[in-house]
Design a protein around this motif. Sequence first.
Motif, short mmCIF file in Angstrom:
data_model
loop_
_atom_site.label_atom_id
_atom_site.label_comp_id
_atom_site.label_asym_id
_atom_site.label_seq_id
_atom_site.Cartn_x
_atom_site.Cartn_y
_atom_site.Cartn_z
N UNK A 141 0.86 -1.19 0.00
CA UNK A 141 0.00 0.00 0.00
C UNK A 141 0.89 1.24 0.00
N UNK A 142 0.46 2.23 -0.79
CA UNK A 142 1.22 3.48 -0.90
C UNK A 142 0.36 4.61 -0.36
N UNK A 143 0.90 5.31 0.62
CA UNK A 143 0.15 6.38 1.30
C UNK A 143 0.36 7.71 0.60
N UNK A 144 -0.75 8.34 0.26
CA UNK A 144 -0.68 9.63 -0.43
C UNK A 144 -1.95 10.41 -0.12
N UNK A 145 -1.78 11.61 0.47
CA UNK A 145 -2.95 12.44 0.77
C UNK A 145 -3.93 11.79 1.72
N UNK A 146 -3.44 11.15 2.77
CA UNK A 146 -4.27 10.49 3.79
C UNK A 146 -5.14 9.38 3.19
N UNK A 147 -4.68 8.77 2.13
CA UNK A 147 -5.38 7.66 1.51
C UNK A 147 -4.36 6.62 1.06
N UNK A 148 -4.80 5.36 1.02
CA UNK A 148 -3.91 4.30 0.58
C UNK A 148 -4.28 3.85 -0.83
N UNK A 149 -3.23 3.58 -1.62
CA UNK A 149 -3.42 3.15 -3.00
C UNK A 149 -2.59 1.90 -3.27
N UNK A 150 -2.97 1.22 -4.35
CA UNK A 150 -2.18 0.11 -4.87
C UNK A 150 -1.65 0.52 -6.23
N UNK A 151 -0.38 0.19 -6.49
CA UNK A 151 0.24 0.47 -7.78
C UNK A 151 0.32 -0.82 -8.60
#
Length: 314
Positions: A287-297
């Motif tokens: 998981x990648x944290x960006x702008x208080x949200x988690x994403x998957x690449x």
Amino acid sequence: MSRRINRAQRERHGPHRSPLVALVLVNLIGLACAVSPAGTPPTPTPIAHPSEHDALVLCIETSGGLLPPFVLVTELPELSVYGDGTVIVLGPQILIYPPPALPNLLQSRITEDGLQLLLREAAAAGLLDGDADYPLPGVYDAPTTFFTVHAGGKRTRVSVYALGLEDPSDPRLTAEQREARQKLAAFAAKARDLTSWLPADAIIERDMPYVITRLQVVVVPADAPQAPQSPENIPVSSRPWSLPTPLSQIGEPAPWVGPTARCAVIASRKELPRLLEELATANTLTRWESGQQEFVLLVRPLLPDETGCQRRRW
């Protein structure tokens, strides 16, 4: 008396040869001239093909079947051959779950003679005869193998459903279909192992790590249906996103992946090395944290002929 004269004439002028014998001798001499001094047949006529480093000459890829969306986004061809002799293949993949974020791509380089040998094998398998499609009745949810060839002045596309899964005695297949499938399966196996059978002097370099110069990055929120989900017993790591553009704004919308997905091609000499360094220790579930949200690449190296961030069309 006459016999002695005729014998003397033959000895003086040599034996008499009929016109037919003379014609046969001329043909034999011509045949001898058509063979090289070593006695081998003449070199076959070269098969024309694009010669640029980013011009695709031959590609073998397999897709379809019961695959989740995130796998389709990151699929790569099994073999790509380019006009300058560059050969890119999927190398051995480590059998762990979750797998590494980056695939193992290997690059070789062959000479023009080596490329001609490969194209003659493709021609023998029927891949220069025009587009074709080989379905397999009664088999469901299997992948399809696609062959693309740019040679001989045309582009040929051949698709084979469930290649290698057919029953050779299946009465629903014609004799021609069975023969075509056998030839294509044999060619695919040989082409994937190209450097094992080409002459040594036809191989310039072998199995070097592919240098990534452009990376397609598909971003989806970690809770999106398109994101790979972790089983309960698999821990998931998180790390901060380090590039300046927030993941919620990177690239352009990618509706072909999902309604909240975005896609970008990272090629900056400053950003790409940093991202590749971070991906080297990440996996597909990170998981990648960006702008208080988690994403998957969902990342995929781009090959020389690819532009990226487009729906794949079969």
